[in-house]
Design a protein around this motif. Structure first.
Motif, mmCIF file in Angstrom:
data_model
loop_
_atom_site.group_PDB
_atom_site.id
_atom_site.type_symbol
_atom_site.label_atom_id
_atom_site.label_comp_id
_atom_site.label_asym_id
_atom_site.label_seq_id
_atom_site.Cartn_x
_atom_site.Cartn_y
_atom_site.Cartn_z
ATOM 1 N N GLY A 223 89.383 -42.206 35.641
ATOM 2 C CA GLY A 223 89.679 -43.426 34.584
ATOM 3 C C GLY A 223 89.254 -44.633 35.151
ATOM 4 N N ASP A 224 89.303 -45.545 34.334
ATOM 5 C CA ASP A 224 88.683 -47.183 34.360
ATOM 6 C C ASP A 224 89.751 -47.811 35.536
ATOM 7 O OD1 ASP A 224 86.770 -46.412 32.743
ATOM 8 O OD2 ASP A 224 87.610 -47.365 31.003
ATOM 9 N N VAL A 225 89.093 -48.612 36.322
ATOM 10 C CA VAL A 225 89.761 -49.323 37.266
ATOM 11 C C VAL A 225 89.537 -50.837 36.965
ATOM 12 C CG1 VAL A 225 89.818 -49.732 39.574
ATOM 13 C CG2 VAL A 225 89.500 -47.401 38.852
ATOM 14 N N PHE A 226 90.685 -51.333 36.954
ATOM 15 C CA PHE A 226 90.621 -53.019 36.911
ATOM 16 C C PHE A 226 91.413 -53.357 37.801
ATOM 17 C CE2 PHE A 226 90.792 -50.963 32.664
ATOM 18 C CZ PHE A 226 89.550 -51.513 31.981
ATOM 19 N N TYR A 227 90.684 -54.397 38.572
ATOM 20 C CA TYR A 227 91.143 -55.100 39.880
ATOM 21 C C TYR A 227 90.804 -56.479 40.230
ATOM 22 C CZ TYR A 227 86.280 -54.892 40.927
ATOM 23 O OH TYR A 227 84.849 -55.096 40.996
ATOM 24 N N ASP A 228 91.594 -57.044 41.079
ATOM 25 C CA ASP A 228 91.072 -58.344 41.567
ATOM 26 C C ASP A 228 90.315 -58.300 42.971
ATOM 27 O OD1 ASP A 228 92.200 -59.706 39.612
ATOM 28 O OD2 ASP A 228 93.957 -60.487 40.465
ATOM 29 N N ALA A 229 90.912 -57.472 43.757
ATOM 30 C CA ALA A 229 90.409 -57.220 45.216
ATOM 31 C C ALA A 229 90.514 -55.523 45.259
ATOM 32 C CB ALA A 229 91.320 -57.777 46.301
ATOM 33 N N LEU A 230 89.363 -55.104 45.740
ATOM 34 C CA LEU A 230 89.368 -53.684 45.766
ATOM 35 C C LEU A 230 88.711 -53.172 46.939
ATOM 36 C CD1 LEU A 230 89.232 -50.747 44.111
ATOM 37 C CD2 LEU A 230 86.726 -51.323 43.394
ATOM 38 N N THR A 231 89.435 -52.073 47.563
ATOM 39 C CA THR A 231 88.764 -51.535 49.050
ATOM 40 C C THR A 231 88.620 -49.989 48.452
ATOM 41 O OG1 THR A 231 89.797 -53.251 50.308
ATOM 42 C CG2 THR A 231 89.026 -50.956 51.421
ATOM 43 N N ALA B 71 85.798 -52.645 36.743
ATOM 44 C CA ALA B 71 85.863 -54.123 36.147
ATOM 45 C C ALA B 71 86.810 -55.181 37.063
ATOM 46 C CB ALA B 71 85.871 -53.990 34.566
ATOM 47 N N HIS B 72 86.243 -56.114 37.206
ATOM 48 C CA HIS B 72 87.162 -57.385 37.658
ATOM 49 C C HIS B 72 88.119 -57.848 36.463
ATOM 50 C CE1 HIS B 72 88.309 -61.049 39.566
ATOM 51 N NE2 HIS B 72 88.049 -60.413 40.642
ATOM 52 N N ARG B 73 89.425 -57.961 36.938
ATOM 53 C CA ARG B 73 90.217 -58.289 35.880
ATOM 54 C C ARG B 73 89.933 -59.527 34.911
ATOM 55 N NH1 ARG B 73 96.405 -57.775 37.293
ATOM 56 N NH2 ARG B 73 95.734 -59.549 38.630
ATOM 57 N N ASP B 74 89.337 -60.536 35.406
ATOM 58 C CA ASP B 74 88.949 -61.796 34.876
ATOM 59 C C ASP B 74 87.711 -61.822 34.212
ATOM 60 O OD1 ASP B 74 91.361 -62.803 36.047
ATOM 61 O OD2 ASP B 74 90.431 -63.725 37.619
ATOM 62 N N ALA B 75 86.787 -60.679 34.614
ATOM 63 C CA ALA B 75 85.620 -60.664 33.775
ATOM 64 C C ALA B 75 85.510 -60.613 32.407
ATOM 65 C CB ALA B 75 84.729 -59.596 34.386
ATOM 66 N N LYS B 76 84.634 -61.275 31.685
ATOM 67 C CA LYS B 76 84.487 -60.926 30.161
ATOM 68 C C LYS B 76 83.311 -59.962 30.309
ATOM 69 C CE LYS B 76 86.924 -64.932 28.828
ATOM 70 N NZ LYS B 76 87.735 -64.899 30.174
ATOM 71 N N PRO B 77 83.356 -59.038 29.144
ATOM 72 C CA PRO B 77 82.785 -57.904 29.151
ATOM 73 C C PRO B 77 81.075 -58.553 28.874
ATOM 74 C CG PRO B 77 84.346 -57.518 27.675
ATOM 75 C CD PRO B 77 84.653 -58.779 28.263
ATOM 76 N N ALA B 78 80.880 -59.601 27.851
ATOM 77 C CA ALA B 78 79.403 -60.078 27.715
ATOM 78 C C ALA B 78 78.891 -60.890 28.796
ATOM 79 C CB ALA B 78 79.624 -60.825 26.578
ATOM 80 N N ALA B 79 79.848 -61.426 29.664
ATOM 81 C CA ALA B 79 79.411 -62.270 30.801
ATOM 82 C C ALA B 79 79.449 -61.617 32.191
ATOM 83 C CB ALA B 79 80.100 -63.645 30.612
ATOM 84 N N ALA B 80 79.873 -60.392 32.224
ATOM 85 C CA ALA B 80 80.251 -59.738 33.483
ATOM 86 C C ALA B 80 79.200 -59.764 34.445
ATOM 87 C CB ALA B 80 80.786 -58.378 33.309
ATOM 88 N N ALA B 81 77.814 -59.329 34.040
ATOM 89 C CA ALA B 81 76.528 -59.635 35.110
ATOM 90 C C ALA B 81 76.364 -60.989 35.749
ATOM 91 C CB ALA B 81 75.243 -59.053 34.133
ATOM 92 N N PRO B 82 76.188 -62.103 35.094
ATOM 93 C CA PRO B 82 75.767 -63.464 35.671
ATOM 94 C C PRO B 82 77.196 -63.611 36.552
ATOM 95 C CG PRO B 82 75.600 -63.470 33.297
ATOM 96 C CD PRO B 82 76.187 -62.092 33.442
ATOM 97 N N GLN B 83 78.418 -63.534 36.241
ATOM 98 C CA GLN B 83 79.477 -63.733 37.153
ATOM 99 C C GLN B 83 79.442 -63.128 38.307
ATOM 100 O OE1 GLN B 83 82.948 -62.918 34.932
ATOM 101 N NE2 GLN B 83 82.907 -65.099 33.736
ATOM 102 N N GLN B 84 79.092 -61.714 38.464
ATOM 103 C CA GLN B 84 78.999 -61.022 39.773
ATOM 104 C C GLN B 84 77.826 -61.519 40.373
ATOM 105 O OE1 GLN B 84 78.376 -56.853 38.011
ATOM 106 N NE2 GLN B 84 80.619 -56.543 37.781
ATOM 107 N N GLN B 85 76.658 -61.989 39.826
ATOM 108 C CA GLN B 85 75.754 -62.617 40.997
ATOM 109 C C GLN B 85 76.153 -63.843 41.299
ATOM 110 O OE1 GLN B 85 72.334 -62.657 38.054
ATOM 111 N NE2 GLN B 85 72.175 -60.480 38.167
#
Length: 129
Positions: free
Chosen positions: A85-93, A105-119
């Motif tokens: 199943g899908d995993v939504f987190y703030d901190a993950l180990t 997926a990070h809980r605060d990430a927006k689907p369209a802007a997920a890649a730029p935020q991760q970088q």
């Protein structure tokens, strides 16, 4: 959310099978099988446990099988865990050896802007050995 200093701890033993949703304001330890959604402050899942349903918790430490989505502020997936199943987190180990079939997926990430935020930000993913 402020934690209570006198919070209780509920345990569902390995001989217990529950059909239905569980909502707990306290910490929850599950060794048995649950068919339903779980919502609690803190969840610890034993190796022999199977949860079929969504999990929502402030913190979760998973060692068994989960068939459903997981949403947690702090999530630890141990090497014995099998997540479907899908995993939504703030901190993950995630320990080496854990099996996860789904999206992260990070809980605060927006689907369209997920890649730029991760970088731009430092990653919250940690691999424990």
């Amino acid at each position: 959310m402020a934690s209570k200093s006198n919070s209780t701890f509920s345990v569902l033993g390995s001989d217990l099978a529950i059909k239905g949703d569980i909502k707990a304001s306290a910490d929850l330890h599950i060794d048995g099988n649950v068919e339903g959604d779980i919502s609690c402050s803190s969840l610890v899942q034993g190796e022999t446990s199977t949860v079929t349903g969504a999990i929502k918790a402030e913190s979760a430490r998973l060692a068994g099988t989960v068939n459903g989505s997981i949403t947690a502020r702090e999530l630890v997936i141990l090497k014995t865990a099998k997540i479907n199943g899908d995993v939504f987190y703030d901190a993950l180990t995630i320990e080496q050896g854990a099996q996860v079939e789904g999206r992260f997926a990070h809980r605060d990430a927006k689907p369209a802007a997920a890649a730029p935020q991760q970088q731009a930000s430092k990653p919250d993913l940690q691999v424990a050995s």
